[in-house]
Every structure is written in structure tokens, then in C-alpha cells.
Motif scaffolding. Sequence first.
Motif, PDB file in Angstrom:
ATOM      1  N   THR A  67       0.848  -1.266   0.027  1.00 52.78           N
ATOM      2  CA  THR A  67      -0.137  -0.116  -0.084  1.00 52.78           C
ATOM      3  C   THR A  67       0.813   1.211  -0.003  1.00 52.78           C
ATOM      4  O   THR A  67       0.560   2.437  -0.636  1.00 52.78           O
ATOM      5  N   ALA A  68       2.190   1.409   0.737  1.00 57.94           N
ATOM      6  CA  ALA A  68       2.639   2.295   0.982  1.00 57.94           C
ATOM      7  C   ALA A  68       3.501   2.685  -0.254  1.00 57.94           C
ATOM      8  O   ALA A  68       3.795   3.931  -0.575  1.00 57.94           O
ATOM      9  N   VAL A 127      -5.387  -2.268   4.902  1.00 55.91           N
ATOM     10  CA  VAL A 127      -5.477  -3.277   4.029  1.00 55.91           C
ATOM     11  C   VAL A 127      -6.962  -3.662   3.567  1.00 55.91           C
ATOM     12  O   VAL A 127      -7.167  -4.003   2.402  1.00 55.91           O
ATOM     13  N   ALA A 128      -8.037  -3.685   4.550  1.00 58.99           N
ATOM     14  CA  ALA A 128      -9.378  -3.558   4.080  1.00 58.99           C
ATOM     15  C   ALA A 128      -9.823  -2.515   3.290  1.00 58.99           C
ATOM     16  O   ALA A 128     -10.530  -2.941   2.138  1.00 58.99           O
ATOM     17  N   VAL A 129      -9.334  -1.501   3.462  1.00 56.17           N
ATOM     18  CA  VAL A 129      -9.538  -0.273   2.513  1.00 56.17           C
ATOM     19  C   VAL A 129      -9.220  -0.474   1.091  1.00 56.17           C
ATOM     20  O   VAL A 129      -9.896  -0.484   0.089  1.00 56.17           O
ATOM     21  N   GLU A 130      -7.871  -0.666   0.968  1.00 59.53           N
ATOM     22  CA  GLU A 130      -7.159  -0.978  -0.328  1.00 59.53           C
ATOM     23  C   GLU A 130      -8.013  -2.277  -1.086  1.00 59.53           C
ATOM     24  O   GLU A 130      -8.339  -2.129  -2.280  1.00 59.53           O
ATOM     25  N   ALA A 131      -8.365  -3.439  -0.383  1.00 55.35           N
ATOM     26  CA  ALA A 131      -8.943  -4.550  -0.992  1.00 55.35           C
ATOM     27  C   ALA A 131     -10.329  -4.326  -1.286  1.00 55.35           C
ATOM     28  O   ALA A 131     -10.999  -4.846  -2.342  1.00 55.35           O
ATOM     29  N   VAL A 145      -7.167   9.608   1.056  1.00 55.57           N
ATOM     30  CA  VAL A 145      -7.341   9.796   2.340  1.00 55.57           C
ATOM     31  C   VAL A 145      -7.468   8.688   3.516  1.00 55.57           C
ATOM     32  O   VAL A 145      -6.796   8.769   4.391  1.00 55.57           O
ATOM     33  N   LEU A 146      -8.090   7.685   2.924  1.00 60.58           N
ATOM     34  CA  LEU A 146      -8.280   6.465   3.549  1.00 60.58           C
ATOM     35  C   LEU A 146      -6.775   5.694   3.648  1.00 60.58           C
ATOM     36  O   LEU A 146      -6.880   5.379   4.878  1.00 60.58           O
ATOM     37  N   GLN A 147      -6.271   5.720   2.664  1.00 58.91           N
ATOM     38  CA  GLN A 147      -4.814   5.039   2.729  1.00 58.91           C
ATOM     39  C   GLN A 147      -3.805   5.745   3.696  1.00 58.91           C
ATOM     40  O   GLN A 147      -3.325   5.354   4.344  1.00 58.91           O
ATOM     41  N   GLY A 150      -5.121   5.273   7.230  1.00 63.32           N
ATOM     42  CA  GLY A 150      -4.968   3.677   7.545  1.00 63.32           C
ATOM     43  C   GLY A 150      -3.361   3.293   8.057  1.00 63.32           C
ATOM     44  O   GLY A 150      -3.072   2.414   8.596  1.00 63.32           O
ATOM     45  N   LEU A 151      -2.434   4.164   7.046  1.00 66.59           N
ATOM     46  CA  LEU A 151      -1.161   3.649   7.136  1.00 66.59           C
ATOM     47  C   LEU A 151      -0.531   4.060   8.613  1.00 66.59           C
ATOM     48  O   LEU A 151       0.418   3.465   9.005  1.00 66.59           O
ATOM     49  N   PHE A 152      -1.128   5.222   9.047  1.00 70.59           N
ATOM     50  CA  PHE A 152      -0.401   5.698  10.323  1.00 70.59           C
ATOM     51  C   PHE A 152      -1.352   5.296  11.636  1.00 70.59           C
ATOM     52  O   PHE A 152      -0.838   5.583  12.913  1.00 70.59           O
TER      53      PHE A 152
END
Length: 462
Positions: A67-68, A127-131, A145-147, A150-152
Motif C-alpha cells: 500500500t505504501a 488493507v481492508a480499504v485497499e482490498a 485519504v483512507l490510505q 490507515g497507514l499511520f
Amino acid sequence: MDTLVILVVIALVSILMVGIAERLDVAWPALMVVIAAGTGLVPAWRDVHVEPDLILPLFLPPLLFATAQRTSWGLFRRRWRTLVGLALLLTTASIAVVAGTVWALVPGLTFAVAVAIGAAVSPPDPVAVEAVAAPLGIPRRLVAVLQSEGLFNDAVALVVFQTAVAAAVQQQPFGPGVLLRFGYGLVAATALGMALGAAAVWLRGRLGAVAARNAVTLVLPFAVYLAAEELQASGVVAVVVAALHIGSRQEPEQVEDRLSGAALWDVIELLVTGLAFGLIGIELGWAVREAGDQLPAMLGTGVVVGLALLGLRLAWLCGWTGVVRATGDPTAAPRTLREAVVLTWCGMRGLATLALALAIPTTLEDGGPLPGRTEMVVVASTVIAMTLLLPAFTLPLVVRGLGVDREAEREQAAEDRVAARARDAVVAHLRALPGLPELPEDRAAQVRAALAELEAMLGGPA
């Protein structure tokens, strides 16, 4: 059943679910959770259980790294308000709301355990957002924005969780030491991620084979995460920083590395996501069986907690629209109440929530049972079901009903125009080069690969 056989079966089912979900127009990870949750009906699978300490190190590092790689330092600098407002402040507020709710509803629960479960269920899962959310025609601004959030946000939740669990097991008050631990974890993880990311860039520069250079990025997320955990720093932040550092050091002419690496990580991400969501389903079924006769009461508590999280997130994001409008940033979100509703519905809990809930110890330091441990696992499982499965099956209807998909179409059309202008400029420049009527085949192959990468990034046919 042998663990290896289980993993192979889950991987094969994941591949099948991708095709089935495309025909049903639903998110395939959600189908994986539902199917895996039913494995408790199969006698051979009834006792399948993965050690909680292995869940995060096995699944989280590669998925975070993947994702990053789709973002950059520049994007994070532009979205610092999102990181502060959502990843830090909203996560902290969510922990407080959940801890207060659970402490009031579950008799005999210590405040430290209530804080621990609040930390476990508060951060939405990148992970859920990306998938689930990314493929459904949501504007790229919202997905970004969600990514970023979620990453931090896991970094905040993990520090609070570890501090609260230590206080609960040792039967000590939960105090302000969490701030010092968070500060140390953030600084140490950033330094470690930069250092190991730089070491990976140095090593890749001295390897001739493309496969070997890509293998470095495959091993790196696990190495960074484990090293950070040994230093009691944030493994989440360390992995993200390492991925961002490697991405910022890629040279424009490394086209083959980027294309082959992207293909490799697409396959890895699909398989690891399938395994992770299959594991979520298996563990949800296990939690239900563990609850026994107390399941209805525990589910009721979980529903109240889930509603409290959704209500807080909706109120927070509706208020955040004013901050976004005041900045005047056209790439920020949410800009409207409709976008706030979509971002609320995309606040999915997943792998990290499950792993943290299962990691709550069963006993105190003196050997006695930890009060409310089973209730906390069921509450976390209920929140996952409410925030992951329900949005996964209804998100397309919400997006279309609110008209947010039309905004995504306008953004895609604008990106297509940019891509077409970029391709035309490249071709015109090549044709205008003096004394170069035609490119050698190796150079032509590089140009074609670069144009293919441009298509993948910005969209639109060549």
C-alpha cells in the motif's frame, strides 16, 4: 489438518473468489471472510487456530509495504492535516469512546482492559480499504485519504494497546506513560525505516539481476517490522517509512524494475490478502464458539460499540469538511457531507483489530484469569463484522445512491486527458530529435515500457 494444506486451500479459494466477486459485483475479500467463517462446520477445520503473535508479523508487513508503494513523501506532506486529524486525533477519540462504552457495559472489567479493546477496534484497516473500497469507483481523493489515515493510525493504536495490556496484566493504573512510549516508538521507527530503506537502496544498486533487486523489496518489509519490534518501536511506521524511502530513490530509467516489481507485488498482495481475510473468517468463527451461552449478551455489547464508532466517525468527518474547505486544497477530502458519509462507511476494521484482540492475554501476572477477555474478543469480532462485511456488500449502493461515483468518473476523465497529453508530448519530442530518425530496439522497448507505466498510473488507452 496440516497448516500448510490449510494455507494452500485458502490461497486457491481466494483466486476463485476474485472471479466470482467480479460477476456478483461485490468485494472478494468479504466473500473470503464469510466462507472462512463457516469452516467451523467442517470437523477437520474446527480446531484451526493461528497464534496471535504470528498474525501481524506474517501478514501486516507485506500488505503495508504494498500500500505504501502507491504513495509518496510529497503526498504525505500535502496531507499532514489528514494524518493529524484522522490518524492521530480521531483514533485517540475513538479509543476513549470505546473504552468508556465497554467499561460501562461489561461488569468487572478493569479500565486498562477497556482501553486495550478500544485501541484494538479503533483504527480502520488500510488493507481492508485497499482490498474492498479502492476497486468500487470511489474518487481517488477519498481512497488516498483512507490510505493515508490507515497507514499511520495503527501506530497510535498499537502503542496504546501495548501500554494498556501491560497495565492490565500487572494490575497497575493506566497512566500518561503512553505519551512517552508513543514518542519513542515514532522517532525510533522513523529512523530505523530510513536506515534500512537506505541500506536496501544501496544493496539493490549493486545487484545486476532484476529478480534479485525485487527480492530485496520482498524480504525488506519483514526485516524492518521485526527489527522495529525488537527495539519496541512501531513496526507499522518503520515499514511505511522504508517503502516511501525506496520509492523516492527510484531512478526514471529503472522502468524494468518498476514494471516487474509491480507485477510481483500485485500477485503477492492478492494471495496475502486472501490468506489474511480467510484467517479473519476462521478466527471469527472460533470466537463465536468460545463465547458459548454468553454470545447474545456479548454480541449486544459489540453492536453498541460498533454503533458508537460509526457515530463518532460520521460526526468527526462531517465537522472535518469545514477544515478541508478552509484549506482550499482541491485534492483533500471530504469536501461535502456526501463524501463524509462514504468515508464513514469505509472505516473498515480488519486484520489489525483481530490480531490485537486475540493478543489480549488470558491470565494476569499472578496467574489468575484476566476478567472480560472472551467478551473483548467477541466485541472485536462483532465490530469487524459490522464495519467490514456490511460496508463491503452495500458500499456500491451507497456510492451510487449518493452520486459519488459521478465525481470519480469526472476525475478519471481529467486524468485520461493528462495521460494523452503526456503521451503526445513524448512522441512529439522523440520525433523532433535531430539526427535520430529511428530508435534502436532496446531504446524503443524502454519507451514502450515507460508509456505502458504511464497508462497504468494515469489511465487511458495509448
